[in-house]
Design a protein around this motif. Structure first.
Motif, mmCIF file in Angstrom:
data_model
loop_
_atom_site.group_PDB
_atom_site.id
_atom_site.type_symbol
_atom_site.label_atom_id
_atom_site.label_comp_id
_atom_site.label_asym_id
_atom_site.label_seq_id
_atom_site.Cartn_x
_atom_site.Cartn_y
_atom_site.Cartn_z
ATOM 1 N N ASP A 188 0.813 -1.221 0.000
ATOM 2 C CA ASP A 188 0.000 0.000 0.000
ATOM 3 C C ASP A 188 0.844 1.266 0.000
ATOM 4 O OD1 ASP A 188 -2.217 -1.605 0.034
ATOM 5 O OD2 ASP A 188 -2.628 -1.378 2.179
ATOM 6 N N ALA A 239 -2.522 -8.187 -3.840
ATOM 7 C CA ALA A 239 -2.229 -6.755 -4.036
ATOM 8 C C ALA A 239 -0.794 -6.557 -4.516
ATOM 9 C CB ALA A 239 -2.454 -5.991 -2.729
ATOM 10 N N ASP A 291 -0.671 -7.450 -8.197
ATOM 11 C CA ASP A 291 -1.246 -6.361 -8.997
ATOM 12 C C ASP A 291 -0.257 -5.207 -9.155
ATOM 13 O OD1 ASP A 291 -3.605 -7.708 -9.388
ATOM 14 O OD2 ASP A 291 -4.643 -6.762 -7.695
ATOM 15 N N SER A 292 0.459 -4.886 -8.063
ATOM 16 C CA SER A 292 1.450 -3.796 -8.127
ATOM 17 C C SER A 292 2.574 -4.151 -9.096
ATOM 18 C CB SER A 292 2.060 -3.535 -6.748
ATOM 19 O OG SER A 292 1.152 -2.872 -5.934
ATOM 20 N N GLN A 341 1.580 -3.975 -12.568
ATOM 21 C CA GLN A 341 1.170 -2.598 -12.912
ATOM 22 C C GLN A 341 -0.226 -2.601 -13.529
ATOM 23 O OE1 GLN A 341 5.008 -2.560 -15.000
ATOM 24 N NE2 GLN A 341 5.215 -0.430 -14.356
ATOM 25 N N SER A 342 -1.112 -3.350 -12.886
ATOM 26 C CA SER A 342 -2.458 -3.576 -13.428
ATOM 27 C C SER A 342 -3.254 -2.295 -13.611
ATOM 28 C CB SER A 342 -3.244 -4.524 -12.504
ATOM 29 O OG SER A 342 -2.595 -5.775 -12.450
ATOM 30 N N GLY A 343 -2.972 -1.274 -12.809
ATOM 31 C CA GLY A 343 -3.769 -0.050 -12.896
ATOM 32 C C GLY A 343 -3.271 0.935 -13.942
ATOM 33 N N ASP A 344 -2.222 0.598 -14.663
ATOM 34 C CA ASP A 344 -1.626 1.552 -15.612
ATOM 35 C C ASP A 344 -1.513 0.890 -16.988
ATOM 36 O OD1 ASP A 344 0.009 3.242 -17.080
ATOM 37 O OD2 ASP A 344 1.268 3.786 -15.375
ATOM 38 N N GLU A 345 -2.463 1.220 -17.861
ATOM 39 C CA GLU A 345 -2.525 0.559 -19.175
ATOM 40 C C GLU A 345 -1.225 0.724 -19.976
ATOM 41 O OE1 GLU A 345 -4.497 -1.631 -20.723
ATOM 42 O OE2 GLU A 345 -5.493 -1.748 -18.788
ATOM 43 N N LYS A 356 1.680 -1.332 -18.053
ATOM 44 C CA LYS A 356 1.360 -2.715 -17.629
ATOM 45 C C LYS A 356 2.359 -3.726 -18.204
ATOM 46 C CE LYS A 356 -3.056 -4.005 -17.624
ATOM 47 N NZ LYS A 356 -4.330 -4.531 -18.150
#
Length: 329
Positions: A84, A118, A121-122, A125-129, A132
């Motif tokens: 986090d 989590a 995912d980090s 880089q799942s949140g950054d197309e 990624k």
């Protein structure tokens, strides 16, 4: 004790290098015991960012800081707080700085953090197309180009990171993306003399084969590397006859026509057989398996096998092939 600990944490930001080093050494030693971990866990809001910042310092400070974080990250609650607070990103940034002196420790930290969804995912880089998959591509490149003959093989534990990320569908899809070609690079490390690399590669292939139903074509695109990695560990110890070898592709026939070192680790043999099972559940997978004389290889391998769990994995494939052949009659 709380006041002393607060003072100690304050010293982690001291402008005096000897004071900072003494403080981080004490913290590192605390993380080596259960009581110490419990005590430090209560002040992780200050502790974790402070240790994370120290990773960028010279080795005498960054090394004990990294050791402390590796120890702390074995606790899943603390590992979650690290994820986090961006420790995955910090570790990757420092890992690829010139002359990084704590490579092995940073990779171990990533192994622990990717035990959590989590953390995976980090790292993906799942949140950054746009970004990624970039971290994984870097780690795979380092894993495949750093030889186990190099000093200590600092990237060998990437094998465990790959097993962890391939437990998630998003990780498997990334590794199987034919445009990136990551699994093909990873599979070639199966020839490594490092048992950790070998087992990690085997576990990663097995996990990726859970996508066989939707990704079989991508798996079979690399069949010249895939079948040897799956079949050689379970082919037994015999030298195969010319007749048997003539029905195999060259990469299998040449390896099985000479004396070879058996794969001693039963876990690797089980993983290989589980991967084969997942492939032959699909009709096109069965056809590919027959085309490399797979059933004969497993028949010979089974005759040499003595481990009950491995024998069970052979028998599971045998039962499936028998069932399919009888239903096809």
């Amino acid at each position: 004790m709380a006041a002393e600990l607060e003072e100690l944490l304050g010293f982690l930001s001291s402008p005096s290098p000897p004071v900072k080093k003494a403080a981080v050494d004490i913290i590192r030693d605390y993380t080596g015991s259960e009581d110490g971990l419990q005590m430090l866990g209560k002040c992780c809001g200050v502790l974790l960012p402070s240790l994370s910042r120290l990773l960028a310092e010279k080795k005498e400070v960054s090394e004990p800081a990294a050791e402390a974080l590796v120890n702390l990250s074995q606790n899943s609650d603390l590992a979650k707080k690290m994820v986090d607070t961006g420790v995955v990103e910090t570790a990757m940034e420092i890992l690829y700085k010139e002359n990084c002196e704590i490579t092995g420790l940073l990779v171990m930290l990533l192994v622990n953090l990717t035990q959590l969804d989590a953390g995976i995912d980090s790292l993906l880089q799942s949140g950054d197309e746009k970004m990624k998959g970039l971290y994984i591509m870097k780690l795979v490149r380092s894993f495949c180009t750093s030889s186990s003959e190099r000093r200590g093989d600092p990237f060998e534990h990437v094998a465990s990171v790959l097993v962890n990320i391939s437990k998630k569908e998003a990780g498997r899809k990334l590794l199987l993306d034919p445009r990136r070609g990551l699994l093909k690079q990873i599979i070639r490390q199966f020839d490594s003399v490092s048992p950790l690399r070998k087992k990690g590669v085997s576990g990663t292939i097995r996990n990726c084969c859970f996508e066989a139903e939707s990704q079989l074509q991508n798996l079979l695109l690399i069949s010249e590397f895939l079948w040897p990695a799956l079949l050689l560990p379970v082919a037994g110890n015999k030298i195969y006859s010319e007749q048997d070898a003539s029905k195999m592709p060259l990469e299998l026939a040449s390896a099985l026509s000479i004396e070879r070192e058996p794969v001693a680790d039963p876990d690797i043999r089980v993983q290989a057989l589980e991967a084969i099972y997942l492939l032959v559940l699909q009709e096109a997978g069965r056809r590919a398996f027959w085309s490399v004389n797979g059933p004969r290889i497993l028949q010979v391998g089974y005759e040499d096998e003595g481990h009950p769990k491995v024998m069970e994995a052979y028998e599971q494939i045998g039962a499936l092939l028998l069932q399919e052949s009888s239903s096809g009659d």
